[in-house]
Write an enzyme that holds these catalytic residues in place. Structure first.
Site, PDB file in Angstrom:
ATOM      1  N   LYS A  52       0.958  -1.124  -0.272  1.00 36.62           N
ATOM      2  CA  LYS A  52      -0.094   0.150  -0.393  1.00 36.62           C
ATOM      3  C   LYS A  52       0.710   1.329   0.874  1.00 36.62           C
ATOM      4  CE  LYS A  52      -3.833  -2.563   1.890  1.00 36.62           C
ATOM      5  NZ  LYS A  52      -4.343  -3.081   2.966  1.00 36.62           N
ATOM      6  N   GLN A  96      -5.267  -2.020   9.212  1.00 40.81           N
ATOM      7  CA  GLN A  96      -5.216  -3.286   8.286  1.00 40.81           C
ATOM      8  C   GLN A  96      -5.451  -4.455   9.799  1.00 40.81           C
ATOM      9  OE1 GLN A  96      -3.545  -3.787   5.580  1.00 40.81           O
ATOM     10  NE2 GLN A  96      -3.935  -5.593   5.725  1.00 40.81           N
ATOM     11  N   ASP A 119     -11.405   1.899   3.319  1.00 38.29           N
ATOM     12  CA  ASP A 119     -12.268   0.618   3.253  1.00 38.29           C
ATOM     13  C   ASP A 119     -13.993   0.684   3.150  1.00 38.29           C
ATOM     14  OD1 ASP A 119     -10.125  -0.603   2.974  1.00 38.29           O
ATOM     15  OD2 ASP A 119      -9.834  -1.617   5.693  1.00 38.29           O
TER      16      ASP A 119
END
Ligand code: NDP
Length: 280
Positions: A52, A96, A119
């Protein structure tokens, strides 16, 4: 023989578009900023976070990375998120998963400012997806929408079948297809006559988590088949939920595993961060 939907190619094209837009954006203001937080030392998560960070650099984003020890308390993590919520250089915050057991992941997601929830897992964003008023869509289903678009298929009026009803893939996938005017059926482990339903799908999305679960006889001739599954066989080889070789003889388009849905996920995270930057 089915045409392969090349996720790497679609992803590279999108990243190039994002890079261009960021370049222009930087002439008049700041670049989009993404903060990625990892708690603990899970090796797979470390790789995801690294990828990422790399992807952010490639498209010209500003990024911050927080590698926190396993012992980090829920309180400490919430305090960091609140700081990032208030940080005007940061448009997207990603924690995460999985987080260590002593941390309530739902509470963490709830703490992220919904406009920075790239997200799109927070209840506010999930609600917006339901209502069709969303700007941020969960990365995997959003990536699949791009893959379907790349085939030139018009979803409107098509029979779309999603096998799997998880909160991160199946359910939001069904909503995105519905908002694109598909006629959507969602299947799960209690579904009866699964083959009968999948055989009627013009667009079939398999998100089950079982290798080779969808066989050629379950696919309508000419269907677009999207394989979300990421299963490791006994040799550690990655395989999808669809019997790829068999399905290739029936489908018109199909995503391979690897190289289909997977490469889109980080790209859609970048896209969400860019969208979020425009909202701030
Ligand atoms: P979950 O395990 O959360 O959900 C699996 C779904 O499959 C459930 O809804 C379950 O039904 C359903 N299911 C299980 N058995 C059957 C069956 N016999 N018939 C019909 N439906 C069944 O998985 P996820 O949604 O998180 O992920 C699905 C797959 O996609 C996994 O392989 C995962 O690794 C992969 N994945 C890939 C991503 C990518 O970027 N490529 C991103 C996210 C996931 P029920 O609800 O009734 O239990």
């Amino acid at each position: 023989m089915a045409q392969i939907i090349d996720g790497k190619l679609v992803s590279a094209r999108l990243r190039e578009e994002i890079r261009h837009e960021v370049e222009k954006m930087k002439e008049h203001g700041r670049a989009p900023g993404l903060a990625v937080i990892l708690v603990g030392e899970d090796p797979a998560s470390q790789v995801y976070v690294k990828n990422k960070e790399k992807a952010c650099a490639e498209v010209g984003f500003y990024s911050e990375k927080y590698l926190l020890p396993e012992t980090t308390s829920e309180h400490e993590l919430i305090a960091l998120i609140n700081k990032l919520n208030a940080n005007t250089d940061i448009d997207g915050i990603l924690v995460q998963s999985p987080v260590p057991k002593h941390i309530d992941y739902k509470k963490i997601v709830d703490t992220i400012d919904p406009s920075k929830d790239v997200d799109a897992f927070s209840p506010v964003n999930v609600g917006r997806i339901m209502l069709g008023t969303y700007s941020l869509a969960p990365c995997t289903p959003a990536g699949i929408m791009e893959l379907i678009a790349s085939t030139g298929t018009d979803i409107s009026g098509k029979n779309c079948v999603v096998v799997g009803r998880s909160n991160i893939v199946g359910k939001p996938m069904a909503m995105l297809l519905l908002h694109a005017d598909g006629t959507v059926t969602v299947c799960h482990s209690k579904t009866k006559n699964l083959k009968e339903i999948t055989s009627n799908a013009d667009i079939l999305v398999a998100a089950v988590g079982k290798a080779g679960f969808i066989t050629a006889d379950m696919i309508k001739p000419g269907a677009v088949v999207i394989d979300v599954g990421m299963n490791r066989d006994e040799n550690g080889k990655l395989t999808g939920d669809v019997d790829f070789d068999g399905a290739c003889n029936v489908a018109s388009f199909i995503t391979p595993v690897p190289g289909g849905v997977g490469p889109m996920t980080i790209t859609m995270l970048l896209k969400n961060t860019l969208t979020s930057r425009k909202l701030h």
